[in-house]
Enzyme design. Structure first.
Site, mmCIF file in Angstrom:
data_model
loop_
_atom_site.group_PDB
_atom_site.id
_atom_site.type_symbol
_atom_site.label_atom_id
_atom_site.label_comp_id
_atom_site.label_asym_id
_atom_site.label_seq_id
_atom_site.Cartn_x
_atom_site.Cartn_y
_atom_site.Cartn_z
ATOM 1 N N LYS A 1 0.805 -1.126 0.001
ATOM 2 C CA LYS A 1 -0.111 0.062 -0.025
ATOM 3 C C LYS A 1 0.818 1.180 0.050
ATOM 4 O O LYS A 1 2.086 1.035 0.334
ATOM 5 C CB LYS A 1 -0.628 -0.090 1.139
ATOM 6 C CG LYS A 1 -2.113 -1.228 1.281
ATOM 7 C CD LYS A 1 -2.902 -1.191 2.453
ATOM 8 C CE LYS A 1 -3.953 -1.902 2.401
ATOM 9 N NZ LYS A 1 -4.526 -1.890 3.795
ATOM 10 N N TYR B 1 -12.124 -2.680 -3.682
ATOM 11 C CA TYR B 1 -12.558 -2.856 -2.189
ATOM 12 C C TYR B 1 -14.170 -2.981 -2.388
ATOM 13 O O TYR B 1 -14.740 -2.600 -1.212
ATOM 14 C CB TYR B 1 -12.039 -1.819 -1.270
ATOM 15 C CG TYR B 1 -10.856 -1.871 -0.822
ATOM 16 C CD1 TYR B 1 -10.424 -3.202 -0.060
ATOM 17 C CD2 TYR B 1 -9.839 -0.991 -0.793
ATOM 18 C CE1 TYR B 1 -9.109 -3.286 0.583
ATOM 19 C CE2 TYR B 1 -8.507 -1.167 -0.450
ATOM 20 C CZ TYR B 1 -8.193 -2.330 0.390
ATOM 21 O OH TYR B 1 -7.093 -2.473 0.707
ATOM 22 N N ASN C 1 -1.818 -0.072 7.384
ATOM 23 C CA ASN C 1 -1.086 -1.363 7.593
ATOM 24 C C ASN C 1 -0.398 -1.947 6.580
ATOM 25 O O ASN C 1 -0.219 -3.253 6.430
ATOM 26 C CB ASN C 1 -2.266 -2.359 8.153
ATOM 27 C CG ASN C 1 -3.487 -2.329 7.079
ATOM 28 O OD1 ASN C 1 -3.186 -1.870 5.954
ATOM 29 N ND2 ASN C 1 -4.402 -3.140 7.444
ATOM 30 N N HIS D 1 -2.020 -5.366 1.593
ATOM 31 C CA HIS D 1 -3.117 -6.282 1.279
ATOM 32 C C HIS D 1 -2.570 -7.526 0.844
ATOM 33 O O HIS D 1 -1.818 -7.758 -0.100
ATOM 34 C CB HIS D 1 -3.965 -5.343 0.059
ATOM 35 C CG HIS D 1 -5.047 -6.293 -0.298
ATOM 36 N ND1 HIS D 1 -6.306 -6.338 0.118
ATOM 37 C CD2 HIS D 1 -5.183 -6.971 -1.403
ATOM 38 C CE1 HIS D 1 -7.233 -7.055 -0.339
ATOM 39 N NE2 HIS D 1 -6.447 -7.682 -1.358
ATOM 40 N N GLU E 1 -9.366 -10.771 -7.669
ATOM 41 C CA GLU E 1 -8.410 -9.653 -7.324
ATOM 42 C C GLU E 1 -7.177 -9.641 -8.521
ATOM 43 O O GLU E 1 -6.819 -8.551 -9.129
ATOM 44 C CB GLU E 1 -7.931 -9.488 -6.061
ATOM 45 C CG GLU E 1 -9.014 -9.195 -5.102
ATOM 46 C CD GLU E 1 -8.450 -9.163 -3.571
ATOM 47 O OE1 GLU E 1 -7.352 -9.683 -3.258
ATOM 48 O OE2 GLU E 1 -9.406 -8.944 -2.693
HETATM 49 O O1 CDP Z 1 -6.779 -5.811 4.857
HETATM 50 P P1 CDP Z 1 -7.361 -6.931 5.498
HETATM 51 O O2 CDP Z 1 -8.094 -7.999 4.778
HETATM 52 O O3 CDP Z 1 -6.734 -7.594 6.650
HETATM 53 O O4 CDP Z 1 -8.859 -6.207 6.289
HETATM 54 P P2 CDP Z 1 -10.148 -5.864 5.775
HETATM 55 O O5 CDP Z 1 -11.114 -6.167 6.868
HETATM 56 O O6 CDP Z 1 -10.533 -6.364 4.396
HETATM 57 O O7 CDP Z 1 -10.044 -4.219 5.548
HETATM 58 C C1 CDP Z 1 -9.478 -3.770 4.416
HETATM 59 C C2 CDP Z 1 -8.698 -2.486 4.774
HETATM 60 O O8 CDP Z 1 -9.537 -1.363 5.618
HETATM 61 C C3 CDP Z 1 -7.652 -2.807 6.018
HETATM 62 O O9 CDP Z 1 -6.316 -3.472 5.558
HETATM 63 C C4 CDP Z 1 -7.264 -1.424 6.749
HETATM 64 O O10 CDP Z 1 -6.448 -0.719 6.042
HETATM 65 C C5 CDP Z 1 -8.886 -0.739 6.363
HETATM 66 N N1 CDP Z 1 -9.669 -0.572 7.787
HETATM 67 C C6 CDP Z 1 -9.615 0.526 8.260
HETATM 68 O O11 CDP Z 1 -8.927 1.411 8.266
HETATM 69 N N2 CDP Z 1 -10.437 0.400 9.541
HETATM 70 C C7 CDP Z 1 -11.201 -0.530 10.027
HETATM 71 N N3 CDP Z 1 -11.785 -0.423 11.075
HETATM 72 C C8 CDP Z 1 -11.316 -1.535 9.299
HETATM 73 C C9 CDP Z 1 -10.441 -1.720 7.797
HETATM 74 MG MG MG Z 2 -9.614 -8.158 3.271
#
Ligand code: CDP
Ligand code: MG
Length: 162
Positions: free
Chosen positions: A13, A53, A126, A129, A140
């Site tokens: 990212k 997303y 974070n 992805h 994807e």
């Molecule tokens: O990336 P990952 O699959 O671990 O998490 P996700 O639940 O699919 O969420 C996608 C991305 O949204 C995360 O990697 C975070 O960067 C962001 N996110 C956030 O900023 N705040 C949250 N409460 C949940 C997700």
């Molecule tokens: Mg995810």
């Protein structure tokens, strides 16, 4: 047992690029023996972010997430290996860097909580992805790469196997 060679999508990212962590993060995947079969730098727009997303479009954090993922270029990679989808997720660690275990990419290179970030009105930075399951990986990879941008080749040790 049936051994599954899988492909998964990984994005470094914008925060990973801005912090100069491209090499360190890619090294981890190479060190684990995963094969990079596709790789490019892309700066995505709002429309593309919405496609990537799509599962999060109705979430309260979506707006912040879109701002984050479009805030600079990302490195998109397609990685291949045995059970690559779950292996890569394990190496990436929990979504929330503050909870991600040491040894994982998010745990070693970041520490913020999502609560802290969201309170500030931003997505949690974070770094990375990775596709969550087979269906996501398929969708994807097709979204980010044209078929001719994915390369089938042998790693050095594979070339030595008769
Ligand atoms: O990336 P990952 O699959 O671990 O998490 P996700 O639940 O699919 O969420 C996608 C991305 O949204 C995360 O990697 C975070 O960067 C962001 N996110 C956030 O900023 N705040 C949250 N409460 C949940 C997700
Ligand atoms: Mg995810």
């Amino acid at each position: 047992m049936f051994i599954m060679i899988q492909r998964t999508l990984v994005l470094l990212k914008p925060d990973a690029i801005k912090r100069g962590l491209i090499g360190k993060i890619i090294s981890r995947f190479e060190d684990a023996g995963l094969k990079i079969v596709g790789m490019k730098m892309v700066w995505v727009n709002q429309e593309f972010a919405r496609k990537h997303y799509e599962e999060h479009l109705d979430k309260e954090f979506y707006e912040w997430l879109e701002k984050f993922i479009t805030s600079g270029p990302v490195i998109a990679m397609c990685l291949e290996g045995v059970e690559a989808i779950s292996v890569v997720r394990k190496m990436v660690g929990s979504t929330e860097p503050g909870k991600a275990l040491p040894g994982t990419i998010r745990g070693d290179f970041a520490h913020l909580s999502t609560t802290y970030a969201n309170k500030k009105g931003i997505a949690v930075p974070n770094l990375i992805h990775a596709s969550g399951n087979e269906e996501q990986a398929k969708r994807e990879i097709a979204l980010w790469f044209k078929p001719e941008e994915i390369h089938s080749y042998k790693l050095a040790y594979e070339e030595l196997v008769l």
